[in-house]
Design a protein around this motif. Sequence first.
Motif, short mmCIF file in Angstrom:
data_model
loop_
_atom_site.label_atom_id
_atom_site.label_comp_id
_atom_site.label_asym_id
_atom_site.label_seq_id
_atom_site.Cartn_x
_atom_site.Cartn_y
_atom_site.Cartn_z
N MET A 1 0.84 -1.20 0.00
CA MET A 1 0.00 0.00 0.00
C MET A 1 0.88 1.25 0.00
N SER A 2 0.52 2.27 -0.77
CA SER A 2 1.37 3.46 -0.80
C SER A 2 1.10 4.30 0.45
N SER A 3 2.19 4.89 0.96
CA SER A 3 2.07 5.68 2.19
C SER A 3 2.27 7.14 1.84
N SER A 4 1.71 8.02 2.65
CA SER A 4 1.92 9.45 2.45
C SER A 4 3.20 9.91 3.12
N LEU A 5 3.83 9.02 3.89
CA LEU A 5 5.05 9.39 4.62
C LEU A 5 6.26 8.82 3.92
N THR A 6 7.33 9.59 3.84
CA THR A 6 8.56 9.05 3.26
C THR A 6 9.28 8.20 4.32
N GLU A 7 10.08 7.26 3.83
CA GLU A 7 10.82 6.40 4.78
C GLU A 7 11.77 7.25 5.62
N ALA A 8 12.34 8.29 5.02
CA ALA A 8 13.30 9.13 5.75
C ALA A 8 12.62 9.85 6.91
N VAL A 9 11.40 10.34 6.68
CA VAL A 9 10.68 11.04 7.76
C VAL A 9 10.29 10.05 8.86
N VAL A 10 9.81 8.88 8.44
CA VAL A 10 9.44 7.87 9.44
C VAL A 10 10.68 7.55 10.31
N ALA A 11 11.84 7.37 9.66
CA ALA A 11 13.06 7.03 10.40
C ALA A 11 13.46 8.17 11.34
N ARG A 12 13.36 9.39 10.86
CA ARG A 12 13.75 10.55 11.67
C ARG A 12 12.85 10.68 12.91
N LEU A 13 11.55 10.46 12.70
CA LEU A 13 10.62 10.54 13.84
C LEU A 13 10.90 9.43 14.83
N CYS A 14 11.27 8.27 14.27
CA CYS A 14 11.56 7.10 15.11
C CYS A 14 12.74 7.39 16.04
#
Length: 275
Positions: A1-14
């Motif tokens: 499924m396509s996400s509205s969040l980029t992997e880089a942003v998800v990682a940064r928030l993590c």
Amino acid sequence: MSSSLTEAVVARLCTVGAVPKEQDLYSGAGTDFYDRLVGPDRAEIREMLALARDTEGPILDLAAGTGRLTVPLVRSGKRVTAIDLSDDMLARLRRALPEHAMLECVVADMRDFSLPQQFGLVIIGATSITLLDRVARSLLYANVRRHLAPHGVFAFTLAGDASAQTFSVSTDREIEVPGPDGAETYLFSQQVEEDGAARVVNWVRAADLTEGGEVTVLTSRLRVLDRAELSRELVEAGFSVPAISPVRTLGGEDIVLLTTTCAGHSEERDADASR
Ligand SMILES: C[S@@+](CC[C@H](N)C(=O)[O-])C[C@H]1O[C@@H](n2cnc3c(N)ncnc32)[C@H](O)[C@@H]1O
């Protein structure tokens, strides 16, 4: 499924244990950010005003947003109908020109709208045609044809080849965005998807990246399109081959303006001119 969040942003928030709160760029808090980011940009206004000067009858501004193009067109004395999917964006436009007799704002989808009149000029600014996939663009073209007066002009902007190249690479960087109390730093994150056919774009206010907090992530998803592809589509949809001209930009961004009419009308116009 396509996400509205980029992997880089998800990682940064993590890394800071923060939770993302997705927010479409064109509604709610996104509208204020869009206005700060793009509102002061004067690109395309000169070109659209020049087209408007040669236009008889009303103008239709599709995906008009907060009225970056609509406001100067109305102020130049033109009657404009502004369509946008987002009532939040149009609310800002209405506030800019309250109760103006020459402005009508309509919350509608550019893929599916029905207005009682036809227009001498239909425009889409800010390369917003890239918000639509192929099926959606077909629907758009059919609707534009139905709403274009005989000899009416359909004009929209697109990133030129040089700018389009920057859309082919995923990138993450900090940008400065003007605000009421001075510039603010945002993380800008672009993730290229579908083998380069689409990109997901996120913006996160750097100051919001605090331990364990909820962080608003502004999102948009765009197609990566080039002029040759769109020229072919226009012809398939019954328009004439578009004229393509550069848009003058202060920052040197490469933007082009595609201008077309319903097929047959451009030839008639040329013949009329030579009589
Ligand atoms: C990049 S902004 C352009 C705003 C304005 N034309 C400008 O030049 O700044 C794109 C706009 O398209 C609107 N939009 C997105 N999808 C749409 C659709 N299917 N129909 C109508 N408007 C749409 C968004 O709400 C947003 O206001």
